[in-house]
Scaffold this motif. Sequence first.
Motif, PDB file in Angstrom:
ATOM      1  N   LEU A 258     -11.694  -4.863   4.161  1.00  8.22           N
ATOM      2  CA  LEU A 258     -13.078  -4.417   3.992  1.00  8.22           C
ATOM      3  C   LEU A 258     -13.061  -2.894   3.997  1.00  8.22           C
ATOM      4  O   LEU A 258     -12.511  -2.281   4.920  1.00  8.22           O
ATOM      5  N   VAL A 259     -13.664  -2.289   2.981  1.00 10.87           N
ATOM      6  CA  VAL A 259     -13.614  -0.839   2.806  1.00 10.87           C
ATOM      7  C   VAL A 259     -15.034  -0.293   2.717  1.00 10.87           C
ATOM      8  O   VAL A 259     -15.879  -0.865   2.012  1.00 10.87           O
ATOM      9  N   ILE A 260     -15.296   0.799   3.444  1.00 13.51           N
ATOM     10  CA  ILE A 260     -16.552   1.527   3.253  1.00 13.51           C
ATOM     11  C   ILE A 260     -16.200   2.966   2.896  1.00 13.51           C
ATOM     12  O   ILE A 260     -15.398   3.619   3.566  1.00 13.51           O
ATOM     13  N   LEU A 261     -16.788   3.443   1.814  1.00 15.63           N
ATOM     14  CA  LEU A 261     -16.537   4.796   1.312  1.00 15.63           C
ATOM     15  C   LEU A 261     -17.870   5.501   1.112  1.00 15.63           C
ATOM     16  O   LEU A 261     -18.783   4.957   0.487  1.00 15.63           O
ATOM     17  N   ASP A 262     -17.954   6.710   1.644  1.00 16.97           N
ATOM     18  CA  ASP A 262     -19.216   7.448   1.585  1.00 16.97           C
ATOM     19  C   ASP A 262     -18.988   8.803   0.941  1.00 16.97           C
ATOM     20  O   ASP A 262     -18.269   9.643   1.491  1.00 16.97           O
ATOM     21  N   GLU A 263     -19.583   9.004  -0.212  1.00 16.55           N
ATOM     22  CA  GLU A 263     -19.593  10.312  -0.887  1.00 16.55           C
ATOM     23  C   GLU A 263     -18.193  10.826  -1.218  1.00 16.55           C
ATOM     24  O   GLU A 263     -17.831  11.961  -0.885  1.00 16.55           O
TER      25      GLU A 263
END
Length: 527
Positions: A351-356
Amino acid sequence: LQRLSVGRGGPRDLAALRDGLDSGETLARSLRAEPEALLPPPAPLAEIVMCCSDHGAIVAALAEALADEPPLLVRDGGFVRQGYRAELDEQRTLRDDSRKTVAGLEAKYRTAAGVPSLKIRHNNMIGYHIEVTATHADKLDLAALGFTRRQSMSNATRFSTAELADLETRIGRAADQALALELAVFEELVAKVMAVSASIAAAGRALASLDVSSALAELAASGNHVRPTLTDEPAFAIEGGRHPVVEAALARQNGAGFVPNDCYLGTERRLWLLTGPNMAGKSTFLRQNALIAVMAQAGAFVPAKSATIGVVDRLFSRVGAADDLARGRSTFMVEMVETAAILNQATARSLVILDEIGRGTATFDGLSIAWATLEHLHDVNKCRALFATHYHELGALKERLDALAPYTMRVKEWQNEVVFLHEVAPGAADRSYGIHVAQLAGLPAAVVSRAEEVLAVLEKGEQSSAVTRVADDLPLFAAAPARPASGTAKPKESEVEKALAEINPDELSPREALDALYALRSRLPAD
């Protein structure tokens, strides 16, 4: 227990074991009072009761030997309870009550010698000694009294005895001997603890297990959490998910409710492209879903209406901005290093979360990096991912990437204001409202107004020529009266302006006009 086992422990560690094991015994008795809770299948509770029981012997030994509030360090002494060891009490008495002991011996010698003026004195030359006047010295039976002449002076004579010399030695050594005896007691107690260290460690694990479980249960009940369903399928279905930390902070600050949002990452749409304005809640949404995954796999209930989560092998997060100057890494370099780690290690079960991604460099460079990263996550890693960005151009990839789903944070424009709804909805944003956020942050009105003018020019036609036109039209007198703000930057109407708008000059007499003028002036803010 670990500190004691490697010789780094102190009296307070023993006291902590004493109090902790005693509390464990109390807890075991409380659990035994609920026999239905200990029946199968809740075997862990029965095991906890067993592990927390039968520590009475070591608890009693520590309680008998240790003072109620021992010092931190062994070398400070004073941690052995008064009355535990007679020899130690004697040394403490000599150390602490030496004057009283000397006074008692002085009274004894006065009675034996029949000399009321006899005194025991001390100096640095000859130490403790008996002193009598010269008149009485010649009348003493030295042999019967056991006195030995030490020093004769014109008006007094000084004597010593074996008993007094022994007392002096014992007083001098009392402090050292008292500490040595306490150290011996400490080693004895540590040895007793180590003899039952396995059962103590088991009690610690049992208490820790119950502590975590009961804390999570209390959190689930108070926070309205639900039991998640874990599966081997590549699913991630969260209905009404919430950020537990932000939700609690909002409740403490102003009692406002947290806006829940759904998140469905499945085979057909495992990659979300999340756009929307600043301050709308993109980062919160990303983090809350990552926290829900962590809580679920840790065995906790989760803040949501329902949750079905495919087991995650690893959770990757690239959120926030930080540098590592000590290693020569700029903010953008740190961002790229972390992104590289994700792209090189994430699997289909991650699970990956990428912000900006790409925000730390030039616009076209950043857009290109974000574009390529999004394609790699979709085509190579094939993981479940939430990708938040201000690059609205990335929305064009939905036509080529089958598993890409565009979502946006909803906002509402009302009376020249932007209202953040904190809701996630299908679609893509066309604006970031960055200038509005800058205005909320307190940028001067002239700066906000000029930014809007520049933005209006840049949004028209080809960018490079637009920048040239803006630069050629620099406002030389921007420090003079500020340009009226437009759009989202329009200043609010003041109370004086409202009152002035309500006045019809044609209907006022000279006297009424003068009164109105004074009334308006009185409403102006003071300098």
